[in-house]
Design an enzyme around this catalytic site. Structure first.
Site, mmCIF file in Angstrom:
data_model
loop_
_atom_site.group_PDB
_atom_site.id
_atom_site.type_symbol
_atom_site.label_atom_id
_atom_site.label_comp_id
_atom_site.label_asym_id
_atom_site.label_seq_id
_atom_site.Cartn_x
_atom_site.Cartn_y
_atom_site.Cartn_z
ATOM 1 N N HIS A 16 -50.451 -23.190 44.441
ATOM 2 C CA HIS A 16 -51.483 -24.048 43.878
ATOM 3 C C HIS A 16 -50.849 -24.770 42.701
ATOM 4 O O HIS A 16 -50.502 -24.154 41.698
ATOM 5 C CB HIS A 16 -52.681 -23.217 43.433
ATOM 6 C CG HIS A 16 -53.738 -24.008 42.754
ATOM 7 N ND1 HIS A 16 -54.439 -24.987 43.407
ATOM 8 C CD2 HIS A 16 -54.193 -23.998 41.494
ATOM 9 C CE1 HIS A 16 -55.300 -25.536 42.557
ATOM 10 N NE2 HIS A 16 -55.160 -24.954 41.378
ATOM 11 N N ARG A 48 -40.265 -21.455 20.499
ATOM 12 C CA ARG A 48 -39.985 -22.406 19.440
ATOM 13 C C ARG A 48 -38.538 -22.891 19.483
ATOM 14 O O ARG A 48 -38.195 -23.890 18.909
ATOM 15 C CB ARG A 48 -40.272 -21.769 18.074
ATOM 16 C CG ARG A 48 -41.680 -21.206 17.942
ATOM 17 C CD ARG A 48 -42.730 -22.302 17.953
ATOM 18 N NE ARG A 48 -42.636 -23.143 16.786
ATOM 19 C CZ ARG A 48 -43.429 -23.076 15.732
ATOM 20 N NH1 ARG A 48 -44.421 -22.217 15.704
ATOM 21 N NH2 ARG A 48 -43.266 -23.899 14.707
#
Lengths: 322, 87
Positions: A142, A247
């Site tokens: 999906h 990060r």
């Protein structure tokens, strides 16, 4: 997976493989258990240990010449033993003359015996491509698959997160849609996952508030692509102030599709955030990494180098009493 | 406002990974966080800023925190420095 029969192969590829059925029509019902192909030379000499009888058997000039040289009783004995196995199918290549005994025993054991005009190596390579495709593991995901700068990005995430809108935005910027909502994926090679749309759906897309649209009609042939290797999974999720997002990009994260590891990134989305430009950056960074350059790693090394240099000069000043 | 001075004690200094840990720790609190080294003041929730401190072993950093959870935030950051960013 669907059951693959000899009949199916014969029906679909008789012209490509230049096949003609010589004997054993009943044998067309037999199933092909795997995509492998065997040359039964050694078995025909009487060595049946480890005989790979569940594979498609291909008989070439060497085998035929050998069989022709055998005395009549030895020939019948050898073929009898050969055909006593549950062979899926037997193919004689190069349009060679098939010994009458071979045809007779194939008919008797109801084993499909074909002749092809192709040379042995040509037939084997074409058949291998066809069978590998049929037996390749397949599943559906999906998500939305888009070709961005030649990199296949598979967008996943819950319904309504904006996968289709993101794909639409990318198409508008000149990238190409492969499949929206339902992506059929196949493992075409040990580490290669190929994605494509279902035939029925094509390049149609449902947009909330508008309904069904046809991307190829709206944006032209350059905006779509029939299939594309899946190279990065982009997981879209609602921005969560509690969640920790990557990060640095120093550690690669992966997702597994049909046993193949695919790099994965998680992108938090919030209203007004432009995922399109981020997508292009993901694709370009993936290319850089593929070409052997990791920006996060290079930057981290630069910082580490600077820290080491500073530490050294501090130590020097500490011990400098001149 | 809480102000604390800490010393970088891990041999490699505040390289990429410790920077990420500092930013992640700071981001768990609502307070504003600044890290100050000499003349340079950076936002403790910005990874680029923290890395730009280029704080080697032995460097002294002032941690400035203000906001409704400043005590907890400051304590968590001081702890991160104390355990040499090894959580």
């Amino acid at each position: 997976m669907d059951v693959i029969t000899v009949e199916m192969l014969y029906r679909e590829r008789r012209e490509q493989f230049e096949l003609s059925l010589l004997a054993g029509r009943e044998g067309l019902k037999r199933k092909l258990a795997n995509s492998e192909i065997a040359r039964p030379g050694l078995a025909l000499t009487g060595f049946f240990k480890r005989f790979a009888h569940s594979r498609t058997q291909v008989i070439g000039q060497t085998e035929i010449t050998y069989l022709q040289d055998l005395p009549a009783d030895a020939l019948r004995d050898r073929l009898g033993r050969f055909f006593s196995f549950d062979l899926p199918m037997v193919v004689v290549t190069k349009g060679l003359n098939v010994p009458a005994d071979l045809t007779a025993i194939a008919e008797e054991t109801q084993t499909a015996l074909f002749s092809t005009r192709l040379s042995t190596s040509e037939f084997i390579s074409q058949l291998a491509v066809y069978l590998d495709g049929l037996f390749a593991p397949t599943t559906t995901k999906h998500g939305t698959l888009v070709d961005v700068f030649g990199v296949g990005l598979l967008y996943t995430g819950s319904s309504g997160i904006g996968k289709s809108e993101c794909a639409l935005d990318l198409v508008e910027r000149g990238h190409r849609l492969v499949a929206d909502d339902i992506v059929h994926v196949t493992r075409k090679a040990p580490k290669v996952i190929i994605g494509l749309a279902s035939e029925m759906q094509g390049f149609h897309m449902e947009l909330r508030g508008i309904g069904i649209i046809d991307i190829e009609r709206l944006f032209g042939i350059q905006s779509v692509r029939l299939q594309k290797r899946v190279e990065v999974e982009v997981r879209l999720e609602l921005w969560d102030s509690k969640a920790e997002y990557d990060r640095l990009g120093l550690e690669s994260k992966y997702t597994t599709i049909l046993g193949v590891e695919i790099p994965a990134v998680t992108i938090p989305v919030s209203p007004g955030k432009n995922i399109t430009v981020i997508s292009e950056v993901i694709a370009m960074t993936h290319m850089l990494k593929t070409y052997g350059e990791n920006p996060a790693e290079l930057f981290s090394q630069r910082l580490a180098e600077e820290l080491r240099r500073r530490k050294m000069s501090d130590m020097y000043l500490e011990r400098d009493f001149e | 406002m809480v102000e604390q001075i800490v010393t970088v004690t891990n041999p490699l200094g505040i390289h990429a990974r410790p920077s990420a840990l500092i930013v992640q720790t700071a981001s768990q609190y609502r307070s504003e966080v600044r890290l100050i080294r000499d003349e340079l003041e950076v936002n403790g929730k910005s990874i680029m800023g923290v890395m730009m401190l280029a704080a080697e072993m032995g460097a002294q950093i002032m941690i400035k925190v203000w906001g409704d959870d400043e005590q907890d935030c400051s304590a968590a950051l001081v702890r991160a420095f104390a355990v040499r960013f090894d959580n």
